[in-house]
Each structure stands twice: as structure tokens, then as C-alpha cells.
Design a protein around this motif. Structure first.
Motif, PDB file in Angstrom:
ATOM      1  N   PRO A   1      12.633  11.422  21.288  1.00  0.00           N
ATOM      2  CA  PRO A   1      12.730  10.053  21.842  1.00  0.00           C
ATOM      3  C   PRO A   1      12.106   9.011  20.872  1.00  0.00           C
ATOM      4  N   VAL A   2      12.794   7.840  20.554  1.00  0.00           N
ATOM      5  CA  VAL A   2      12.000   6.921  19.506  1.00  0.00           C
ATOM      6  C   VAL A   2      12.741   5.638  20.061  1.00  0.00           C
ATOM      7  N   TYR A   3      11.831   4.688  20.121  1.00  0.00           N
ATOM      8  CA  TYR A   3      12.388   3.262  20.405  1.00  0.00           C
ATOM      9  C   TYR A   3      11.997   2.291  19.355  1.00  0.00           C
TER      10      TYR A   3
ATOM     11  N   SER B   1       1.448  10.462  13.557  1.00  0.00           N
ATOM     12  CA  SER B   1       2.503  11.286  13.275  1.00  0.00           C
ATOM     13  C   SER B   1       3.113  11.130  11.914  1.00  0.00           C
ATOM     14  N   PRO B   2       3.490  12.386  11.499  1.00  0.00           N
ATOM     15  CA  PRO B   2       4.097  12.497  10.030  1.00  0.00           C
ATOM     16  C   PRO B   2       5.543  11.052  10.093  1.00  0.00           C
ATOM     17  N   PHE B   3       6.011  10.745  11.354  1.00  0.00           N
ATOM     18  CA  PHE B   3       7.146   9.811  11.080  1.00  0.00           C
ATOM     19  C   PHE B   3       6.723   8.610  10.861  1.00  0.00           C
ATOM     20  N   ALA B   4       5.537   8.196  10.830  1.00  0.00           N
ATOM     21  CA  ALA B   4       5.007   6.903  10.440  1.00  0.00           C
ATOM     22  C   ALA B   4       5.137   6.571   8.908  1.00  0.00           C
ATOM     23  N   LYS B   5       4.859   7.918   8.116  1.00  0.00           N
ATOM     24  CA  LYS B   5       4.877   7.927   6.829  1.00  0.00           C
ATOM     25  C   LYS B   5       6.493   7.669   6.633  1.00  0.00           C
ATOM     26  N   GLU B   6       7.273   8.328   7.118  1.00  0.00           N
ATOM     27  CA  GLU B   6       8.434   8.206   6.982  1.00  0.00           C
ATOM     28  C   GLU B   6       9.147   6.732   7.097  1.00  0.00           C
ATOM     29  N   LEU B   7       8.388   6.320   8.402  1.00  0.00           N
ATOM     30  CA  LEU B   7       9.187   4.855   8.349  1.00  0.00           C
ATOM     31  C   LEU B   7       8.659   3.989   7.179  1.00  0.00           C
TER      32      LEU B   7
ATOM     33  N   HIS C   1       0.915  -1.062  -0.016  1.00  0.00           N
ATOM     34  CA  HIS C   1      -0.040  -0.204   0.056  1.00  0.00           C
ATOM     35  C   HIS C   1       1.076   1.316   0.169  1.00  0.00           C
ATOM     36  N   ARG C   2       1.138   1.631  -1.239  1.00  0.00           N
ATOM     37  CA  ARG C   2       1.964   3.031  -1.320  1.00  0.00           C
ATOM     38  C   ARG C   2       1.481   4.239  -1.049  1.00  0.00           C
ATOM     39  N   HIS C   3       2.253   5.099  -0.125  1.00  0.00           N
ATOM     40  CA  HIS C   3       1.590   6.364   0.184  1.00  0.00           C
ATOM     41  C   HIS C   3       2.201   7.421  -0.770  1.00  0.00           C
ATOM     42  N   GLY C   4       1.320   7.944  -1.185  1.00  0.00           N
ATOM     43  CA  GLY C   4       2.075   9.350  -2.155  1.00  0.00           C
ATOM     44  C   GLY C   4       1.642  10.630  -1.413  1.00  0.00           C
ATOM     45  N   GLY C   5       2.396  11.622  -1.825  1.00  0.00           N
ATOM     46  CA  GLY C   5       2.161  12.802  -1.316  1.00  0.00           C
ATOM     47  C   GLY C   5       2.517  13.139   0.282  1.00  0.00           C
ATOM     48  N   GLY C   6       3.084  11.949   0.968  1.00  0.00           N
ATOM     49  CA  GLY C   6       3.532  12.204   2.592  1.00  0.00           C
ATOM     50  C   GLY C   6       4.260  13.474   2.760  1.00  0.00           C
ATOM     51  N   THR C   7       3.956  14.300   3.869  1.00  0.00           N
ATOM     52  CA  THR C   7       4.724  15.321   4.217  1.00  0.00           C
ATOM     53  C   THR C   7       5.786  15.106   4.907  1.00  0.00           C
ATOM     54  N   ASP C   8       7.287  15.289   4.631  1.00  0.00           N
ATOM     55  CA  ASP C   8       8.107  14.990   5.411  1.00  0.00           C
ATOM     56  C   ASP C   8       8.468  15.985   6.551  1.00  0.00           C
ATOM     57  N   ALA C   9       9.152  15.904   7.496  1.00  0.00           N
ATOM     58  CA  ALA C   9       9.585  16.867   8.582  1.00  0.00           C
ATOM     59  C   ALA C   9      10.251  17.894   7.996  1.00  0.00           C
ATOM     60  N   HIS C  10       9.883  19.335   8.293  1.00  0.00           N
ATOM     61  CA  HIS C  10      10.645  20.478   7.644  1.00  0.00           C
ATOM     62  C   HIS C  10      11.776  20.718   8.287  1.00  0.00           C
TER      63      HIS C  10
ATOM     64  N   PRO D   1      17.158  13.549  16.132  1.00  0.00           N
ATOM     65  CA  PRO D   1      16.772  14.831  15.732  1.00  0.00           C
ATOM     66  C   PRO D   1      15.704  14.533  14.521  1.00  0.00           C
ATOM     67  N   PRO D   2      14.867  15.125  14.492  1.00  0.00           N
ATOM     68  CA  PRO D   2      13.535  14.859  13.688  1.00  0.00           C
ATOM     69  C   PRO D   2      14.067  14.881  11.876  1.00  0.00           C
ATOM     70  N   SER D   3      15.079  15.702  11.928  1.00  0.00           N
ATOM     71  CA  SER D   3      15.506  15.750  10.548  1.00  0.00           C
ATOM     72  C   SER D   3      16.279  14.433   9.646  1.00  0.00           C
ATOM     73  N   LYS D   4      16.562  13.802  11.132  1.00  0.00           N
ATOM     74  CA  LYS D   4      17.557  12.670  10.709  1.00  0.00           C
ATOM     75  C   LYS D   4      16.604  11.392  11.037  1.00  0.00           C
ATOM     76  N   PHE D   5      15.291  11.447  11.440  1.00  0.00           N
ATOM     77  CA  PHE D   5      14.557  10.311  11.670  1.00  0.00           C
ATOM     78  C   PHE D   5      14.692   9.086  10.575  1.00  0.00           C
ATOM     79  N   SER D   6      14.329   9.644   9.347  1.00  0.00           N
ATOM     80  CA  SER D   6      14.489   8.813   8.332  1.00  0.00           C
ATOM     81  C   SER D   6      15.670   7.721   8.165  1.00  0.00           C
ATOM     82  N   GLU D   7      16.774   8.310   8.529  1.00  0.00           N
ATOM     83  CA  GLU D   7      18.195   7.679   8.543  1.00  0.00           C
ATOM     84  C   GLU D   7      18.085   6.488   9.283  1.00  0.00           C
TER      85      GLU D   7
END
Length: 321
Positions: free
Chosen positions: A108-110, A225-231, A14-23, A181-187
Motif C-alpha cells: 500500500p502506497v499513498y 526504504s529503497p522506494f524513497a530513492k526510486e521516488l 542532490h543527485r543520488h548515485g548507485g541507488g538499489t532498485d527493487a529486485h 506491485p513493488p516492481s511497478k512502484f517507479s511507474e
């Protein structure tokens, strides 16, 4: 694989398009050293001239009349010192606030993926590589999360002979929490996805099994959270190995599926000091002494605290015993 929907679930197919990344934070522009020098020189020169002119008028002298060079230098020096002092104070305050504004507060992320010993090592190395952190800056720590019951009289403990606040009985899984850091979450999300093989098996899939070792990722807001789409995007980049679903607490251990937890509802509980910076679970997975010694270093610095839990099954504090 079956397609998972409902409850805001995400699937590999289920691909998600147009997700908003952390600014990323906007950085305040600061004056370069040459520009700063020019501004200070202009302010100093202007004030020197004005002060000297008013001093000459107060002394009854014509503005164009000759002056005593020593007196002029003294006056100019005083004006310059005053301007430089105040100018540097203002600029220092401005610079400090700009640096503070540019700093990105971490969240904090676990992450849970089987035995937490191996996971901690991988995220410590990720902190070192991605963020440039060192011994007393590492934030990756082992712990427990995901259970509905929370803590038992303020404690969540590893298995012990006294059956005190046993994390498994409380519905928790083994996890590693890190401040990101939020900008590094995807990494870091990609680092998590790299732990699984092409079939979605974790490193100890055929060893540690059951809800205590289930896959889960927790951050504030959970699946909303926007982090869900980034995950999900990170998983796709790393081979689309995982499905994701909303964690409701006390969830099952399902191959190739990671539960997304709201860490505000399902918080992290730190594990005992002897579980920090431990060798891996698998045979021969021994880490360098420099890594193992981080437990004592961080404990001495107050970064690892005693949890008040029994020291393992029989009190040895080694390998869970």
C-alpha cells in the motif's frame, strides 16, 4: 533553489548515485506443453512395461512368451491412468506453487497532491493502463494520512458540523492509497510527479491551500526504504520538479516539496464512501458516469465500507456537504 540536507532529505539538486532498485522476482521455469507430454508418455510407457513384466512372472510365464492382448491392454490402461492421475496431481501442485511464487504481493502506497478527487481519478487510470485492472480490481481510494494524532476514537472524518474527528484538526492531509506491485512502484511514482507543472505547482495550487492539501507520499519504511530513492529518480525523469523531505507529521504545505512518510507510523485512513470516485475539484472537471458509478459497484462488492463518519457538513454527502 536551496539545497536541502539533513534528516536523510533528498533534493532536486542532490543527485543520488548507485541507488538499489527493487529486485524483480525470479520466475520459476515450467515445462512447455510438448515437453510435459513427452515426460508423461515416458513415465506411462515405462510403468506399463514394468507392470506387464511382473504380471507375467507372477503368472509363471516366461517374459518373452506371447500374452493375451485384452489382458495386456487392461493392465496398461490401469497403469496409464494411475500415472497420469498422480503425474497431473503432482504437476498441478507444482504449477500452482510456481504461479503463487511468481505472484508479486502488492504494497500500500499513498499519494497526496491537493484535493484527493482529481488524484484518485488519475491513479485509477494508471491502474487500468499499467496493471490492466478493471472495476472491481481498482485499489485507488481516497483517504487521510500524515497526522500525528492518528484517529479520534477510531475515526478520521471529513469536515462536519459536529466537529467529529475532523481530519484537518487531527493534522492529516487528503491522500489516495493504492496497492502497487513493488516492481511497478517507479511507474506510479512517475504518475504522481506528472501531477505537478514545471514549477512544482499542483493542479489546484491556487485553490486548495494549507496543510490539509500538502504534498506527501507514504510507504512502509518511509525515507529509509529503497522506494524513497526510486521516488527521487522518478521525479528527475519527469523534469526534476520536486524536493523531498522526511515527513514528521502535521507538516506544512510547501510548494514543490513532497513529504516522504513512513506509513507504518503514519497510516492511511479511508475517506467516506461519498468521497470515492467523485468528480474533480476544478470547474468542468466532470468524469464519465462509468467512473462515478464505481463507488456503488465497489461498495456492493464490499470493497468500500462505511466509516461511521457524518455525511458531510450538512449531511448531504455531496461535494463535502
Amino acid at each position: 533553489r536551496r539545497r536541502m540536507e539533513g534528516d536523510g532529505m533528498h533534493s532536486r539538486r542532490h543527485r543520488h548515485g548507485g541507488g538499489t532498485d527493487a529486485h524483480p522476482l525470479r520466475r520459476t521455469r515450467l515445462l512447455s506443453p510438448p515437453m510435459l507430454s513427452s515426460v508423461l508418455f515416458f513415465l506411462c510407457t515405462s510403468l506399463d512395461t514394468t507392470q506387464a513384466l511382473f504380471a507375467r512372472i507372477r503368472a509363471g510365464m516366461h517374459p518373452s512368451a506371447p500374452t493375451n492382448s485384452v489382458h495386456s491392454i487392461g493392465l496398461s490402461t490401469l497403469g496409464r491412468r494411475a500415472v497420469i492421475g498422480s503425474g497431473l496431481s503432482i504437476l498441478a501442485g507444482s504449477f500452482g506453487s510456481s504461479v503463487h511464487a511468481a505472484e508479486e504481493p502488492g504494497i500500500p502506497v499513498y499519494f497526496g497532491c491537493g484535493c484527493f478527487w482529481h488524484v484518485q481519478h488519475e491513479f485509477v487510470e494508471a491502474e487500468r493502463r499499467i496493471l490492466g485492472r478493471s472495476d472491481l480490481q481498482f485499489t485507488s481510494h481516497t483517504g487521510y494520512a500524515g497526522g500525528i494524532a492518528g484517529a479520534d476514537r477510531g475515526k478520521v472524518c471529513y469536515h462536519n458540523a459536529g466537529f467529529i474527528a475532523d481530519y484537518g484538526k487531527l493534522g492529516h492531509a487528503e491522500v489516495v492509497q493504492i496497492v502497487v506491485p513493488p516492481s511497478k512502484f517507479s511507474e506510479f511514482a512517475r504518475e504522481y510527479c506528472k501531477l505537478f507543472d514545471k514549477n512544482g505547482y499542483r493542479p489546484d495550487q491556487f485553490g486548495d491551500k494549507g496543510p490539509e492539501y500538502r504534498n506527501l507520499v507514504g510507504f512502509p519504511g518511509g525515507i529509509d526504504s529503497p522506494f524513497a530513492k526510486e521516488l527521487v529518480k522518478a521525479s528527475m525523469v519527469e523534469g526534476d520538479k520536486l524536493d523531498f523531505a522526511k515527513g514528521k507529521g502535521d507538516d506544512e504545505d510547501v510548494r514543490a516539496l513532497a513529504w516522504i512518510m513512513d506509513s507504518d507510523k503514519f497510516p492511511f485512513f479511508a475517506a467516506e464512501p461519498y468521497h470515492q470516485f467523485h468528480d474533480g475539484f476544478n470547474w468542468g472537471e466532470d468524469y464519465p458516469r462509468a467512473y462515478n458509478s464505481l463507488a456503488a459497484k465497489q461498495a456492493k462488492a464490499g470493497l468500500i465500507a462505511d466509516t461511521g463518519c457524518p455525511n458531510g457538513m450538512i449531511g448531504l454527502g455531496v461535494a463535502g456537504l
